[in-house]
Design a protein around this motif. Sequence first.
Motif, short mmCIF file in Angstrom:
data_model
loop_
_atom_site.label_atom_id
_atom_site.label_comp_id
_atom_site.label_asym_id
_atom_site.label_seq_id
_atom_site.Cartn_x
_atom_site.Cartn_y
_atom_site.Cartn_z
N THR A 24 1.01 -1.25 0.23
CA THR A 24 0.08 -0.20 -0.37
C THR A 24 1.17 0.94 0.04
N LYS A 25 0.37 2.68 -0.81
CA LYS A 25 0.97 3.15 -0.84
C LYS A 25 0.28 4.72 -1.05
N SER A 26 0.41 5.93 -0.47
CA SER A 26 -0.15 6.81 -0.73
C SER A 26 0.71 7.96 -1.97
N THR A 27 0.00 8.23 -2.96
CA THR A 27 0.43 9.15 -3.43
C THR A 27 -0.05 10.62 -3.55
N LYS A 28 0.83 11.56 -4.20
CA LYS A 28 0.04 12.85 -4.86
C LYS A 28 -0.54 12.82 -6.42
N THR A 29 -1.93 12.85 -6.63
CA THR A 29 -1.89 13.05 -8.16
C THR A 29 -2.65 14.54 -7.83
N MET A 30 -2.89 14.73 -9.29
CA MET A 30 -3.53 16.04 -9.56
C MET A 30 -5.17 16.74 -8.89
N VAL A 31 -5.52 15.15 -8.52
CA VAL A 31 -6.45 16.06 -8.05
C VAL A 31 -6.95 15.71 -6.26
N GLY A 32 -5.95 15.25 -6.24
CA GLY A 32 -5.57 14.87 -4.67
C GLY A 32 -4.86 14.12 -4.37
N GLU A 33 -4.45 13.52 -2.37
CA GLU A 33 -3.73 11.46 -2.44
C GLU A 33 -4.57 10.64 -2.45
#
Length: 85
Positions: A24-33
């Motif tokens: 499991t990994k949290s990643t930032k995208t253009m629309v949020g995390e």
Amino acid sequence: MLADLIRAFCKEPDNNYEVYENYTKSTKTMVGEMTVTTIGIVVKQDGSSMDMLAQLTSYLEAKGFDDPLLELEGVSTDALGPDAI
């Protein structure tokens, strides 16, 4: 299925890789995390992630895996103690 091929790749006698189930990994995208759960490949500290990717690509091609939607642009690495995933 790709995950099954990744598991088989890691079990090959010449490969020193381990499967990390449910990574499991949290990643930032253009629309949020966003949090993503996926299968990971553990590369030992004396190994190379780039070499592993080259080997995996060749392995998948040899097994006849062909998915035009599979792109390595989404591949990322993280530290896992002294190893990488």
